[in-house]
Write a protein that holds these residues in place. Structure first.
Motif, PDB file in Angstrom:
ATOM      1  N   ASN A  42       0.806  -1.225   0.000  1.00 19.71           N
ATOM      2  CA  ASN A  42       0.000   0.000   0.000  1.00 19.71           C
ATOM      3  C   ASN A  42       0.844   1.283   0.000  1.00 19.71           C
ATOM      4  O   ASN A  42       0.344   2.355   0.306  1.00 19.71           O
ATOM      5  CB  ASN A  42      -0.971   0.030   1.179  1.00 19.71           C
ATOM      6  CG  ASN A  42      -1.986  -1.079   1.089  1.00 19.71           C
ATOM      7  OD1 ASN A  42      -2.780  -1.129   0.165  1.00 19.71           O
ATOM      8  ND2 ASN A  42      -1.951  -2.009   2.024  1.00 19.71           N
ATOM      9  N   ALA A  43       2.118   1.181  -0.321  1.00 17.18           N
ATOM     10  CA  ALA A  43       2.981   2.363  -0.379  1.00 17.18           C
ATOM     11  C   ALA A  43       2.792   3.088  -1.711  1.00 17.18           C
ATOM     12  O   ALA A  43       2.371   2.500  -2.706  1.00 17.18           O
ATOM     13  CB  ALA A  43       4.448   1.964  -0.230  1.00 17.18           C
ATOM     14  N   THR A  44       3.100   4.374  -1.724  1.00 22.45           N
ATOM     15  CA  THR A  44       3.033   5.177  -2.940  1.00 22.45           C
ATOM     16  C   THR A  44       4.453   5.477  -3.403  1.00 22.45           C
ATOM     17  O   THR A  44       5.219   6.116  -2.691  1.00 22.45           O
ATOM     18  CB  THR A  44       2.277   6.495  -2.680  1.00 22.45           C
ATOM     19  OG1 THR A  44       0.960   6.184  -2.232  1.00 22.45           O
ATOM     20  CG2 THR A  44       2.195   7.338  -3.941  1.00 22.45           C
ATOM     21  N   LEU A  45       4.779   4.978  -4.601  1.00 28.19           N
ATOM     22  CA  LEU A  45       6.082   5.228  -5.213  1.00 28.19           C
ATOM     23  C   LEU A  45       5.878   5.842  -6.596  1.00 28.19           C
ATOM     24  O   LEU A  45       6.712   5.715  -7.473  1.00 28.19           O
ATOM     25  CB  LEU A  45       6.873   3.920  -5.329  1.00 28.19           C
ATOM     26  CG  LEU A  45       7.253   3.304  -3.987  1.00 28.19           C
ATOM     27  CD1 LEU A  45       6.746   1.887  -3.882  1.00 28.19           C
ATOM     28  CD2 LEU A  45       8.726   3.351  -3.784  1.00 28.19           C
ATOM     29  N   ALA A  46       4.758   6.525  -6.786  1.00 27.34           N
ATOM     30  CA  ALA A  46       4.406   7.112  -8.075  1.00 27.34           C
ATOM     31  C   ALA A  46       5.450   8.142  -8.495  1.00 27.34           C
ATOM     32  O   ALA A  46       5.838   8.995  -7.703  1.00 27.34           O
ATOM     33  CB  ALA A  46       3.028   7.753  -8.003  1.00 27.34           C
ATOM     34  N   GLY A  47       5.913   8.020  -9.737  1.00 27.67           N
ATOM     35  CA  GLY A  47       6.865   8.984 -10.278  1.00 27.67           C
ATOM     36  C   GLY A  47       8.255   8.898  -9.676  1.00 27.67           C
ATOM     37  O   GLY A  47       9.095   9.761  -9.903  1.00 27.67           O
ATOM     38  N   THR A  48       8.515   7.848  -8.916  1.00 24.73           N
ATOM     39  CA  THR A  48       9.803   7.692  -8.244  1.00 24.73           C
ATOM     40  C   THR A  48      10.861   7.139  -9.189  1.00 24.73           C
ATOM     41  O   THR A  48      10.570   6.309 -10.030  1.00 24.73           O
ATOM     42  CB  THR A  48       9.634   6.751  -7.026  1.00 24.73           C
ATOM     43  OG1 THR A  48       8.689   7.319  -6.151  1.00 24.73           O
ATOM     44  CG2 THR A  48      10.928   6.518  -6.296  1.00 24.73           C
ATOM     45  N   CYS A  49      12.103   7.580  -9.035  1.00 25.33           N
ATOM     46  CA  CYS A  49      13.210   7.026  -9.807  1.00 25.33           C
ATOM     47  C   CYS A  49      13.721   5.796  -9.075  1.00 25.33           C
ATOM     48  O   CYS A  49      14.318   5.906  -7.997  1.00 25.33           O
ATOM     49  CB  CYS A  49      14.333   8.044  -9.976  1.00 25.33           C
ATOM     50  SG  CYS A  49      15.730   7.345 -10.896  1.00 25.33           S
ATOM     51  N   LEU A  50      13.460   4.629  -9.644  1.00 28.88           N
ATOM     52  CA  LEU A  50      13.867   3.357  -9.055  1.00 28.88           C
ATOM     53  C   LEU A  50      14.828   2.609  -9.963  1.00 28.88           C
ATOM     54  O   LEU A  50      14.957   1.391  -9.868  1.00 28.88           O
ATOM     55  CB  LEU A  50      12.625   2.498  -8.796  1.00 28.88           C
ATOM     56  CG  LEU A  50      11.567   3.099  -7.872  1.00 28.88           C
ATOM     57  CD1 LEU A  50      10.290   2.275  -7.904  1.00 28.88           C
ATOM     58  CD2 LEU A  50      12.111   3.217  -6.470  1.00 28.88           C
ATOM     59  N   GLN A  51      15.501   3.313 -10.828  1.00 29.07           N
ATOM     60  CA  GLN A  51      16.404   2.687 -11.790  1.00 29.07           C
ATOM     61  C   GLN A  51      17.457   1.858 -11.060  1.00 29.07           C
ATOM     62  O   GLN A  51      18.099   2.329 -10.117  1.00 29.07           O
ATOM     63  CB  GLN A  51      17.078   3.746 -12.650  1.00 29.07           C
ATOM     64  CG  GLN A  51      17.886   3.163 -13.768  1.00 29.07           C
ATOM     65  CD  GLN A  51      18.304   4.234 -14.750  1.00 29.07           C
ATOM     66  OE1 GLN A  51      17.755   5.324 -14.778  1.00 29.07           O
ATOM     67  NE2 GLN A  51      19.293   3.913 -15.552  1.00 29.07           N
ATOM     68  N   ASP A  52      17.586   0.594 -11.487  1.00 29.68           N
ATOM     69  CA  ASP A  52      18.555  -0.354 -10.935  1.00 29.68           C
ATOM     70  C   ASP A  52      18.348  -0.656  -9.447  1.00 29.68           C
ATOM     71  O   ASP A  52      19.236  -1.196  -8.787  1.00 29.68           O
ATOM     72  CB  ASP A  52      19.997   0.123 -11.165  1.00 29.68           C
ATOM     73  CG  ASP A  52      20.327   0.252 -12.646  1.00 29.68           C
ATOM     74  OD1 ASP A  52      19.879  -0.612 -13.422  1.00 29.68           O
ATOM     75  OD2 ASP A  52      20.998   1.220 -13.021  1.00 29.68           O
ATOM     76  N   ALA A  63       0.781  -1.615  -4.000  1.00 28.04           N
ATOM     77  CA  ALA A  63       1.619  -0.410  -4.068  1.00 28.04           C
ATOM     78  C   ALA A  63       1.347   0.339  -5.369  1.00 28.04           C
ATOM     79  O   ALA A  63       0.993  -0.253  -6.382  1.00 28.04           O
ATOM     80  CB  ALA A  63       3.095  -0.786  -3.988  1.00 28.04           C
ATOM     81  N   ASP A  64       1.498   1.642  -5.339  1.00 27.84           N
ATOM     82  CA  ASP A  64       1.316   2.487  -6.519  1.00 27.84           C
ATOM     83  C   ASP A  64       2.687   2.878  -7.065  1.00 27.84           C
ATOM     84  O   ASP A  64       3.396   3.680  -6.467  1.00 27.84           O
ATOM     85  CB  ASP A  64       0.520   3.740  -6.152  1.00 27.84           C
ATOM     86  CG  ASP A  64       0.272   4.663  -7.341  1.00 27.84           C
ATOM     87  OD1 ASP A  64       0.712   4.331  -8.467  1.00 27.84           O
ATOM     88  OD2 ASP A  64      -0.350   5.711  -7.142  1.00 27.84           O
ATOM     89  N   LEU A  65       3.052   2.261  -8.194  1.00 26.25           N
ATOM     90  CA  LEU A  65       4.312   2.570  -8.868  1.00 26.25           C
ATOM     91  C   LEU A  65       4.037   3.242 -10.214  1.00 26.25           C
ATOM     92  O   LEU A  65       4.858   3.189 -11.114  1.00 26.25           O
ATOM     93  CB  LEU A  65       5.131   1.294  -9.082  1.00 26.25           C
ATOM     94  CG  LEU A  65       5.776   0.706  -7.831  1.00 26.25           C
ATOM     95  CD1 LEU A  65       4.887  -0.355  -7.222  1.00 26.25           C
ATOM     96  CD2 LEU A  65       7.117   0.128  -8.151  1.00 26.25           C
ATOM     97  N   SER A  66       2.879   3.862 -10.360  1.00 25.83           N
ATOM     98  CA  SER A  66       2.522   4.475 -11.637  1.00 25.83           C
ATOM     99  C   SER A  66       3.531   5.566 -12.000  1.00 25.83           C
ATOM    100  O   SER A  66       3.922   6.373 -11.167  1.00 25.83           O
ATOM    101  CB  SER A  66       1.099   5.048 -11.577  1.00 25.83           C
ATOM    102  OG  SER A  66       0.958   5.973 -10.532  1.00 25.83           O
ATOM    103  N   GLY A  67       3.973   5.512 -13.239  1.00 26.40           N
ATOM    104  CA  GLY A  67       4.919   6.506 -13.732  1.00 26.40           C
ATOM    105  C   GLY A  67       6.324   6.383 -13.170  1.00 26.40           C
ATOM    106  O   GLY A  67       7.178   7.231 -13.420  1.00 26.40           O
ATOM    107  N   ALA A  68       6.591   5.330 -12.420  1.00 28.34           N
ATOM    108  CA  ALA A  68       7.935   5.144 -11.842  1.00 28.34           C
ATOM    109  C   ALA A  68       8.945   4.831 -12.949  1.00 28.34           C
ATOM    110  O   ALA A  68       8.629   4.177 -13.930  1.00 28.34           O
ATOM    111  CB  ALA A  68       7.924   4.021 -10.817  1.00 28.34           C
ATOM    112  N   GLN A  69      10.147   5.300 -12.786  1.00 29.77           N
ATOM    113  CA  GLN A  69      11.253   4.993 -13.696  1.00 29.77           C
ATOM    114  C   GLN A  69      11.997   3.808 -13.095  1.00 29.77           C
ATOM    115  O   GLN A  69      12.875   3.980 -12.249  1.00 29.77           O
ATOM    116  CB  GLN A  69      12.176   6.204 -13.839  1.00 29.77           C
ATOM    117  CG  GLN A  69      11.506   7.421 -14.440  1.00 29.77           C
ATOM    118  CD  GLN A  69      11.063   7.158 -15.866  1.00 29.77           C
ATOM    119  OE1 GLN A  69      11.801   6.626 -16.682  1.00 29.77           O
ATOM    120  NE2 GLN A  69       9.827   7.518 -16.169  1.00 29.77           N
ATOM    121  N   ALA A  70      11.609   2.585 -13.500  1.00 33.32           N
ATOM    122  CA  ALA A  70      12.144   1.378 -12.869  1.00 33.32           C
ATOM    123  C   ALA A  70      12.992   0.545 -13.819  1.00 33.32           C
ATOM    124  O   ALA A  70      13.115  -0.662 -13.650  1.00 33.32           O
ATOM    125  CB  ALA A  70      10.993   0.554 -12.299  1.00 33.32           C
TER     126      ALA A  70
END
Length: 106
Positions: A42-52, A63-70
């Motif tokens: 249930n965490a919000t990681l929307a728009g987060t840079c998660l590269q590597d 969890a909300d990873l919408s728009g994340a850079q993963a």
């Protein structure tokens, strides 16, 4: 423990087995961070840079990873059931044996 710097950055932070249930980490810079075994349901990681970033065996249910850079992130054995991944950048992302049941990948 990991700390945010003045730029809201967690790059290369080690957050293994950390409990971040319902945390709001939207727009955080967390490239190459290690979230292995972390609880992010249930965490919000929307728009987060998660590269590597590494999410090996992490719990990301709902969890909300919408728009994340993963790009290049590792979700091996991660639970992403019912997670929102709309418009997330997922090139070269690893989902080996991860649970994506009910996830929104549109």
């Amino acid at each position: 423990g990991a700390r945010f710097d003045e730029n809201n950055c967690l790059e290369r932070a080690s957050l293994t087995s950390t409990v971040l249930v319902k945390a709001n980490l939207s727009r955080v810079q967390a490239s190459a961070a290690d979230f292995g075994g972390a609880f992010l349901s249930n965490a919000t990681l929307a728009g987060t840079c998660l590269q590597d970033a590494k999410f090996v065996a992490a719990d990301l249910r709902n969890a909300d990873l919408s728009g994340a850079q993963a790009g290049g992130a590792d979700f091996t054995r991660a639970n992403l059931s019912k997670a929102v991944l709309q418009k997330a950048f997922l090139a070269k992302t690893v989902f080996v044996t991860g649970d994506l049941s009910g996830a929104d990948l549109s």
